[in-house]
Motif scaffolding. Structure first.
Motif, PDB file in Angstrom:
ATOM      1  N   LYS A 142      16.643 -40.201 -47.740  1.00 16.76           N
ATOM      2  CA  LYS A 142      17.001 -38.807 -48.004  1.00 16.76           C
ATOM      3  C   LYS A 142      15.886 -38.067 -48.745  1.00 16.76           C
ATOM      4  CE  LYS A 142      20.659 -36.047 -50.090  1.00 16.76           C
ATOM      5  NZ  LYS A 142      22.086 -35.923 -50.328  1.00 16.76           N
ATOM      6  N   LEU A 201      13.601 -35.645 -46.929  1.00 14.95           N
ATOM      7  CA  LEU A 201      14.221 -34.512 -46.243  1.00 14.95           C
ATOM      8  C   LEU A 201      13.325 -33.287 -46.157  1.00 14.95           C
ATOM      9  CD1 LEU A 201      16.627 -33.193 -44.870  1.00 14.95           C
ATOM     10  CD2 LEU A 201      17.664 -32.830 -47.110  1.00 14.95           C
ATOM     11  N   VAL A 202      12.834 -32.786 -47.287  1.00 15.23           N
ATOM     12  CA  VAL A 202      12.045 -31.552 -47.243  1.00 15.23           C
ATOM     13  C   VAL A 202      10.730 -31.747 -46.495  1.00 15.23           C
ATOM     14  CG1 VAL A 202      10.824 -29.828 -48.639  1.00 15.23           C
ATOM     15  CG2 VAL A 202      13.155 -30.505 -49.250  1.00 15.23           C
ATOM     16  N   PRO A 248      25.008 -34.053 -41.629  1.00 16.20           N
ATOM     17  CA  PRO A 248      24.501 -32.706 -41.348  1.00 16.20           C
ATOM     18  C   PRO A 248      24.765 -31.740 -42.497  1.00 16.20           C
ATOM     19  CG  PRO A 248      25.662 -33.574 -39.434  1.00 16.20           C
ATOM     20  CD  PRO A 248      25.875 -34.564 -40.533  1.00 16.20           C
ATOM     21  N   MET A 249      25.849 -31.950 -43.223  1.00 13.33           N
ATOM     22  CA  MET A 249      26.146 -31.081 -44.365  1.00 13.33           C
ATOM     23  C   MET A 249      25.040 -31.160 -45.411  1.00 13.33           C
ATOM     24  SD  MET A 249      27.945 -28.931 -46.024  1.00 13.33           S
ATOM     25  CE  MET A 249      29.616 -28.817 -45.435  1.00 13.33           C
ATOM     26  N   GLU A 250      24.546 -32.386 -45.685  1.00  9.17           N
ATOM     27  CA  GLU A 250      23.496 -32.532 -46.695  1.00  9.17           C
ATOM     28  C   GLU A 250      22.232 -31.798 -46.257  1.00  9.17           C
ATOM     29  OE1 GLU A 250      24.840 -36.799 -46.601  1.00  9.17           O
ATOM     30  OE2 GLU A 250      23.509 -36.865 -48.346  1.00  9.17           O
ATOM     31  N   HIS A 294      22.241 -29.156 -44.257  1.00  7.34           N
ATOM     32  CA  HIS A 294      22.601 -27.730 -44.338  1.00  7.34           C
ATOM     33  C   HIS A 294      22.469 -27.208 -45.766  1.00  7.34           C
ATOM     34  CE1 HIS A 294      24.811 -24.062 -43.176  1.00  7.34           C
ATOM     35  NE2 HIS A 294      25.411 -24.167 -44.348  1.00  7.34           N
ATOM     36  N   GLU A 295      22.966 -27.984 -46.727  1.00  4.18           N
ATOM     37  CA  GLU A 295      22.934 -27.553 -48.130  1.00  4.18           C
ATOM     38  C   GLU A 295      21.506 -27.330 -48.600  1.00  4.18           C
ATOM     39  OE1 GLU A 295      25.277 -30.770 -49.986  1.00  4.18           O
ATOM     40  OE2 GLU A 295      26.668 -29.188 -50.593  1.00  4.18           O
ATOM     41  N   VAL A 296      20.604 -28.178 -48.135  1.00  4.61           N
ATOM     42  CA  VAL A 296      19.202 -28.077 -48.561  1.00  4.61           C
ATOM     43  C   VAL A 296      18.490 -26.960 -47.807  1.00  4.61           C
ATOM     44  CG1 VAL A 296      17.002 -29.299 -48.338  1.00  4.61           C
ATOM     45  CG2 VAL A 296      18.928 -30.399 -49.468  1.00  4.61           C
ATOM     46  N   THR A 343      19.645 -24.232 -46.530  1.00  3.11           N
ATOM     47  CA  THR A 343      20.062 -22.892 -46.934  1.00  3.11           C
ATOM     48  C   THR A 343      19.641 -22.563 -48.357  1.00  3.11           C
ATOM     49  OG1 THR A 343      22.226 -23.748 -47.607  1.00  3.11           O
ATOM     50  CG2 THR A 343      22.056 -22.845 -45.383  1.00  3.11           C
ATOM     51  N   PHE A 344      19.198 -23.561 -49.129  1.00  2.94           N
ATOM     52  CA  PHE A 344      18.785 -23.281 -50.502  1.00  2.94           C
ATOM     53  C   PHE A 344      17.389 -22.688 -50.550  1.00  2.94           C
ATOM     54  CE2 PHE A 344      19.187 -23.914 -55.071  1.00  2.94           C
ATOM     55  CZ  PHE A 344      17.870 -23.867 -55.479  1.00  2.94           C
ATOM     56  N   TYR A 345      16.449 -23.309 -49.831  1.00  6.31           N
ATOM     57  CA  TYR A 345      15.036 -22.995 -50.034  1.00  6.31           C
ATOM     58  C   TYR A 345      14.569 -21.776 -49.244  1.00  6.31           C
ATOM     59  CZ  TYR A 345      14.316 -27.661 -52.138  1.00  6.31           C
ATOM     60  OH  TYR A 345      14.355 -28.777 -52.937  1.00  6.31           O
TER      61      TYR A 345
END
Lengths: 505, 430, 154
Positions: free
Chosen positions: C21, C24-25, C54-56, C58-60, C62-64
């Motif tokens: 994980k 991810l970025v 997919p939620m994890e 999505h959360e990231v 939409t943050f950056y």
């Protein structure tokens, strides 16, 4: 043990205890939102700020900071009072003026804390931020992003308690919202617990939506009849009809949770029609006459069996057994019902008091019912709502039925006696893990439906004038009835909605 | 007389200074290879402590002291995270190191990891630093190829893996615990402390997070000795720093100067900023990146750039991002610009910052656009009072310092706008 | 979903972390560079690639601010809006671009060529005003300079 003081009061706590927990031990409530004893610590709402020592520039969050030797904590210093008021003001500036239509009203910690600690007028004169409202999170839950205070309890509940991520958090800053994201609707069978843990009306039950204001409702602390887990619940009723079940916290049984199926089963106990008074051979009869008929039919008890519902309380079963022993009825059987259990709370035994029945000597229906009563089953007394196996009904001389609703068997019953639903009972159930739990009635059945235990008392001609007398005899006989669970001082201090613990909103 | 002391920037501008060949030609990596063979890690920690080096990211905590917080014998791996998320408005010094002399940073990473017992380092850089990422990755690649990173680097027996890790445009990731969460692939919310990263940091393991400039100092300090470094600049706040100047000066730039110089001299000297642009009057200076209290022109005249000097004018060195504003600056507008920054960059985790920073923007927007009210200035100060010291991290504090100091010191400008407002905003109208 | 070279690069990135994980970025940046933005299918692919939900992702995403969760033009412009740029020509630069491109903040030109966004401090305060064009920083800009850049960006 660590020794510290809170508002000048000395308190001792084991290392690792948070200030919030230590204060709760003293019965002192530190207001908070994001912390939940069954979900954990997050530290984002900043409502629980306290002053440690003389430092007013930086306050500490009591939900997270562990106690330290000699710590001097203040929860009501001017800095804390101002900070708390400030947090509430921040929560309210973008909060929609929904109280008039919001189901949470009356059991809302935002309302309650704003009333107790918040500003008395608004300094915010600009436009509030807009976010999605009435978002369908599932067929059971609606989400309102404007009301949401982003405590993250709901997201963490799924992650920590349920091990899943049906909802999450998207965007950043003032645009942050809880979301279904790329997922479809929530499908978790324990999803509705997030409605209870949400401190505001952001997550609401679609079933309960717009049905009634909680301050008009009557609440009773009782136990869910759905299965042998015995989740503690608060039953809410209005004008004699149940409107909802919510879980009541019990760390030993169900923590703060219950399943959706049990939660939504309350409607089952709002009877449209029911048996009132007794009848003999199809004709209405006075209760004493009906009971006399039962005695006549039972005779010396040979070939007669009792089939008791495991929804019956220990008190009812005790009285029933007392009659049976005196009447020569030796076969004490209990019924059964099953559903799909799971690894969380639901147990396959879909009845609440099998353990209590077994404790009192009731056994499952034997494979050879006739043989068990010495040849042929002549008569059957069915006590309570229970599925009667067809094998028991074949070739019966008589059937006595005691039930809330007559049902299909009523025409075949020689004597029909009235019965109460579990939500109308007072007494004790024993759950599958051996906890003895007290029921309190949420509904009054009205005329012609006496308490079930009184029927067996009267049938036996026994002398207990009240339930208390019966319970005293039970204690002497070694099967102590349950007393209602009293939440600890600490639990009361930590509960935000009293209905979580005590049945009152 | 203000002058540069070029330590970190000594090689800036040399042709191909960012290559291994150039770095080695100037003696690069000699310190790391020698000390890893001859000195114990504890000795290096002690040396850095003795030098008085403070963190150069903005918080200014003693670097050696931070390193000494790593617990021994936990059985967990120790991590080094280099904070290259330079995003503090007014600050543009770390990018110079990344672009112009990245090997200096790599050598610093080697020495730091050896000192703290870390065998894995993550270099967290803003993704907007495309050139810096390329240059630093190039330097890391060259170092691996030359055996200066990886297994038994330089034959010292010390293993070290170094990985560049990009951010994605969020200022909050410069906060050390937010950086950790960002690195772990989580939403980069800051963490409540305790626990502190040195004990429980990246992946729950002991972790040191240091700024790029801080680490770049290490080869120099350990090469030339703590006493040398402690002898530079101001005695209580020793050393040399990269100072950024932007805004309304004739010449903007980054200069490397020992602590303790006069701010006014930096601004006026023809060798440095050459005075306020267009010969205008100085109005205000934000000395430490936007998250510091503003100084009036009178205060600037008596300001020395070191920790004690900042204490005297009740401000802070922060990230050494000096922003100069002349008489044309509209201070309410300046405040609005900065508060929009903080509101945009607020991660949204905690109540006071998430709700307070946009509220401040809304109030300032009314004032700036002719809908201010007399009560608004005190309202802004009280909102700040309810944010500062009440949040998970210091972003809200960083917003409050310029907000409060500008409203207090330039209140007359806000009041003038309110007086000139055509009509006060009635309640409920934006 | 990607060619072997890209997949190999992504696998190399993933291998640098003890927990997938954490990649991810960096992985999202590579994917965004390939596709121009991060469509839902790509996000699902990344979730599977890193063994997360997919939620994890999505959360990231939409943050950056720099991760684009909606389609953009062929070229993406980020203009710095923070103080040192704003006070030294940045505001005028922004207004010039709005006029020239005929879009507001977040908008894409009709011909799909440019998307115009704001960024916060790009650490170019001493070389203000500054902007990013397709991730590369351009500094000491004026209207003429930015026009030249736009012309060259097909």
């Amino acid at each position: 043990m660590i020794n510290l003081s809170i508002n000048g009061r000395p308190v001792s706590a084991p290392p690792g205890t948070t200030i919030l927990e230590a204060a709760a031990q003293l019965g002192l409530e530190i207001p908070h939102y994001c912390y939940h004893p069954d979900i954990g610590i997050d530290g984002n709402c900043r409502m629980c700020l306290v002053q440690v020592g003389q430092n007013t520039r930086k306050l500490a969050i009591s939900c997270q900071l562990p106690v330290a030797e000699g710590m001097a904590v203040q929860t009501e210093s001017p800095a804390v009072v101002k900070a708390r008021k400030g947090v509430l003001e921040f929560l309210l500036i973008n909060h929609p003026l929904d109280c008039t239509i919001c189901d949470q009203a009356g059991e809302c910690p935002l309302q309650d804390y704003a009333y107790r600690f918040g500003p008395s007028d608004s300094r915010f004169v600009e436009r509030k931020g807009r976010k999605p409202k009435q978002v369908e999170f599932s067929e059971r839950i609606l989400f309102d992003a404007e009301r949401c205070i982003l405590c993250q309890r709901c997201v963490k509940y799924f992650e920590v308690v349920r091990g899943s991520r049906p909802i999450g958090i998207e965007s950043m800053g003032g645009k942050t919202t809880v979301t279904l994201g790329p997922n479809g609707p929530i499908e978790d069978p324990y999803q509705m617990n997030i409605v209870d843990i949400c401190p505001v009306g952001a997550l609401t039950s679609r079933d309960f939506r717009f049905r009634q204001r909680v301050w008009f409702m009557d609440f009773a602390e009782t136990v869910c009849p759905g299965c042998a887990r015995g989740c503690n619940v608060t039953a809410g009723a209005y004008q004699g009809k149940l409107l909802r079940f919510s879980p009541r916290r019990n760390p030993e049984v169900n923590r703060s949770w219950m399943c959706d199926e049990g939660r939504l089963s309350y409607g089952r106990y709002n009877l449209a029609t029911r048996t009132r008074g007794a009848s003999v051979l199809g004709a209405a009869a006075e209760l004493p006459a009906a009971l006399a008929k039962v005695r006549e039919l039972v005779g010396d008890g040979a070939g007669v069996a009792v089939l008791a519902s495991t929804q019956a309380t220990c008190e009812e079963l005790f009285a029933l057994r007392a009659w049976a022993q005196g009447a020569g009825v030796k076969a004490l059987w209990h019924g059964a019902a099953t559903w799909a259990g799971d690894a969380f709370l639901k147990l396959p035994d879909a009845t609440p008091n099998t353990a209590g029945a077994r404790e009192l000597g009731f056994v499952p229906v034997p494979a050879q019912p006739g043989a068990a009563v010495g040849g042929k089953l002549r008569g059957l007394l069915v006590a309570g709502e229970v599925a009667v196996p067809a094998a028991l009904l074949a070739d019966l001389d008589f059937l006595v039925l005691q039930t809330p609703q007559g049902g299909q068997l009523a025409p075949a019953a020689a004597v029909l006696l009235p019965g109460r639903t579990p939500l109308e009972k007072k007494g004790t159930w024993v759950n599958a893990t051996g906890q003895r739990q007290a029921l309190k009635p949420a509904l009054d059945p009205g005329p012609g439906v006496p308490e079930d235990w009184t029927l067996w008392r009267d049938l036996a001609g026994a002398a207990w004038p009240s339930l208390k007398h019966l319970q005293a005899e039970m204690s002497r006989a070694g099967c102590a009835p349950a007393v209602p669970r009293k939440p600890s001082l600490a639990e009361q201090a930590l509960a935000q909605r009293a209905s979580v613990l005590t049945g009152q909103p | 007389m203000i002058r540069e002391t070029r330590v970190l920037s000594a090689r800036f501008g040399k042709p191909q200074a960012w290559t291994l060949a150039s770095y080695r030609a100037d003696g690069g990596y000699a310190t790391a290879l020698a000390l890893l063979k001859t000195r114990k890690p504890e000795e290096l920690v002690a040396e850095v402590k003795a030098s008085g080096l403070k963190g150069r990211g903005g918080a200014g905590f003693s670097t050696g002291t931070k390193w000494s917080f790593i617990p021994k014998g936990t059985g967990k791996p120790v991590y080094l995270c280099v904070n290259g998320d330079e995003s503090e408005p007014g600050t543009f010094k770390d990018r110079q190191i990344l672009e112009l002399d990245p090997h200096q940073l790599v050598e610093g990473v080697i020495l730091t990891c050896y000192a703290i017992g870390a065998h894995t380092a993550y270099l967290y850089l803003r993704c907007e630093f495309a050139l810096g990422l390329r240059r630093l990755q190039g330097a890391v690649d060259e170092a691996y190829a030359a055996g200066l990173l990886g297994k038994s680097l330089g034959g010292t027996g010390f293993d070290l893996e170094v990985t560049l890790h990009p951010g994605a445009g969020a200022y909050i990731c410069g906060e050390e615990t937010s950086l950790l969460n960002s690195l772990e692939g989580l939403r980069p919310y800051p963490r409540n402390k305790p626990p502190f990263p040195a004990v429980e940091g990246l992946f729950g393991c002991p972790t040191i997070i240091n700024n790029v400039e801080t680490i770049a100092n290490i080869p120099h300090i350990l090469g030339r000795g703590a006493a040398w470094y402690a002898g530079l600049g101001n005695k209580e706040d020793p050393g040399v720093r990269l100072w950024c100047v932007s805004g309304h000066v004739q010449r903007r730039g980054v200069w490397e100067i020992e602590t303790g110089f006069a701010l006014q001299e930096l601004i006026d000297s023809p060798e440095f900023c050459g005075g306020v642009r267009g010969g205008r009057r100085l109005k205000a200076v934000i000395p430490g990146g936007s998250s510091s209290r503003v100084l009036t022109a009178d205060e600037v005249r008596v300001t020395t750039m070191d920790v004690p000097g900042m204490k005297r004018v009740d401000s802070s060195l922060g990230s050494a991002g000096i922003i100069v504003l002349d008489e044309t600056a509209d201070m309410p507008d300046v405040t609005l610009n900065l508060m929009k920054f903080y509101a945009h960059e607020s991660c949204g985790q905690c109540t006071p910052c998430r709700e307070g920073t946009p509220w401040v923007v809304k109030v300032l927007d009314r004032i700036v656009n002719g809908r201010g009210r007399a009560a608004d200035m005190d309202l802004l100060l009280d909102i700040a009072d309810n944010m500062e010291g009440r949040t998970v991290c210091a972003l809200a504090d960083g917003a409050c310092w310029p907000l409060v100091s500008i409203v207090q010191k330039f209140r007359h400008e806000f009041e003038a706008k309110v007086r000139a407002a055509p009509h006060a905003a009635p309640a409920g109208v934006a | 979903m990607f060619d072997t070279e890209t997949t190999a690069a992504l696998e190399r990135i993933r291998a640098r972390y003890p927990v997938p994980k954490a990649a991810l970025v960096p992985v999202l940046h590579v994917v965004q560079a390939r596709l121009g933005w991060l469509p839902p299918e790509a996000r699902e692919w990344v979730a599977r690639f890193l063994s997360i939900t997919p939620m994890e992702v999505h959360e990231v995403v939409t943050f950056y601010p720099m991760l684009l969760d909606r389609p953009v033009g062929r070229h993406v412009i980020h203009v710095c809006r923070t103080l040192s740029c704003d006070a030294c020509g940045g505001r005028e630069l922004w207004q010039h671009l709005v006029r020239r491109l005929g879009v507001t903040r977040g908008g894409t030109t009709q011909d799909g060529r440019f998307t115009l966004l704001s960024a916060e401090c790009l650490a170019s305060c001493g070389t203000a005003p500054a902007m990013l064009l397709d991730g590369e920083r351009h500094e000491n800009l004026d209207a003429a300079g930015v026009d030249k850049l736009l012309e060259a960006a097909r």
